[in-house]
Design an enzyme around this catalytic site. Sequence first.
Site, PDB file in Angstrom:
ATOM      1  N   CYS A 351       0.809  -1.529  -0.111  1.00  0.00           N
ATOM      2  CA  CYS A 351      -0.071   0.172  -0.028  1.00  0.00           C
ATOM      3  C   CYS A 351       0.808   1.417   0.067  1.00  0.00           C
ATOM      4  O   CYS A 351       2.008   1.347   0.410  1.00  0.00           O
ATOM      5  CB  CYS A 351      -0.902  -0.137   1.217  1.00  0.00           C
ATOM      6  SG  CYS A 351      -2.065  -1.492   1.417  1.00  0.00           S
ATOM      7  N   CYS A 352       0.351   2.323  -0.820  1.00  0.00           N
ATOM      8  CA  CYS A 352       1.027   3.465  -0.708  1.00  0.00           C
ATOM      9  C   CYS A 352       0.954   4.450   0.262  1.00  0.00           C
ATOM     10  O   CYS A 352       0.426   5.541   0.113  1.00  0.00           O
ATOM     11  CB  CYS A 352       0.657   3.989  -2.263  1.00  0.00           C
ATOM     12  SG  CYS A 352       1.292   3.237  -3.428  1.00  0.00           S
ATOM     13  N   PHE A 353       1.250   4.056   1.578  1.00  0.00           N
ATOM     14  CA  PHE A 353       1.544   5.075   2.601  1.00  0.00           C
ATOM     15  C   PHE A 353       2.382   4.346   3.607  1.00  0.00           C
ATOM     16  O   PHE A 353       2.855   3.172   3.794  1.00  0.00           O
ATOM     17  CB  PHE A 353       0.066   5.386   3.277  1.00  0.00           C
ATOM     18  CG  PHE A 353      -0.130   4.170   4.509  1.00  0.00           C
ATOM     19  CD1 PHE A 353       0.030   4.378   5.720  1.00  0.00           C
ATOM     20  CD2 PHE A 353      -0.944   3.080   3.989  1.00  0.00           C
ATOM     21  CE1 PHE A 353      -0.476   3.423   6.732  1.00  0.00           C
ATOM     22  CE2 PHE A 353      -1.281   2.007   4.991  1.00  0.00           C
ATOM     23  CZ  PHE A 353      -1.050   2.150   6.311  1.00  0.00           C
TER      24      PHE A 353
END
Length: 425
Positions: A351-353
């Site tokens: 995931c992009c965080f």
Amino acid sequence: MTRKQKIIQSAINNKIIDNNLTAIGIMDLDRLKLTVNDVYSAFPENFTHTFAVKANALVSVLASLRKYGMGVEVASPGELKISLAAGYSAQDIIFDSPAKTINDLRTCIKNDISLNIDNLQELARIDELMIEFPHTQSIIGFRVNPQIGSGDICSTSTATATSKFGYPLADNNNKQKLVQLYTQRPWLKSIHTHTGSQGCALELMAEGVKVITDLAEEINVTIGKQQIVRLDIGGGLPVNFASEEISPSFKTYADILETQVPILFSGKYQVKTEFGRAIVAKNGMIITRVEYTKSSGNRHIAITHAGAQILTRTAFLPKSWPLRITGFLPTGEQRTDSLSQVVATDVAGPCCFAGDLICNNQLLPKLEPDDYVMVHDTGGYYFSNHFDYNSLPRIGVFAVSGEDDNLKIHNIRKADSLADVLNKM
């Protein structure tokens, strides 16, 4: 070789996990049966045991638990539907939710499904429904908040002074009001409490059970007969996520209950438990493939396909929900310090965080691309939940059973890979 090592080798050798399906959950049904047996052996015959469906709402898992002798506790219409699909009948279900609609209540009472009342406004609705369905076989009781305090994790402590759950017993003149409510309604035959689970000491949980047991005794004496016949002692056991050890055990909890609330073991009441995480957590695991590795700030980073979309609690609250990680070679052999240099490692998800980490700065034998990572103790509240349904690829779930040398693995929830999705477009 341990059973877990044989499971991951079997999954790799049978190409259940590969570069197409890169993250899977596995439930060990044989070990699940042993856990249920441990529950029943720890308590006398007047105890019946339900499984909190929110901990693992997969139909195949619930069907296995039904076969092993457990009922279910459901907290939403969806969980009720899933439980019915797993073959449960009305008498094996109890409905708990702080937000039951009038239709939820009517469904339960019309179909003889037991339930616990959360508040006085809900009671008013049930008063009307009892006129409509006077012959219901539902066993109905109040959920009582004993207001005895919090455990180490506030979000899993449900008996605080301001908890959103249940009827607050210590506020104002509420205890006397509740005695009166039971006296006026002969169909109130149960009483329920739930002090908490993970992070809650067993003694705290037993204290909550003692409060409602003493209250049931007082109500029955006031009425002059045993109107309350069931004590619903909700709340699950904490799970040891730090090692393979099952601690605390169900027997330990039973012994503490017997010391603090001996009347539970006298046979006077039917006692119902609602264990969830403690039933399934250690019987499930997630296996994911390492796609890439790199170094940043002298930290080794292994990027996998399992992160916040599956391991939501751990990604957002890592201190409260730490998990153990074991690395494996592409052949299924465990990576050990004799095979690889031990380095400070972040195991990351897709995931992009920045917080999408399974573990942070953990000393592990150095992982390499195409390795596999096993995330232990994830049979509850991880791959069985809905959070990963919008991720690509969605995690597949498999069940394993059989002897260690003859393991059988079968799919219980299909997952589409990204290529599968694109091919359908």
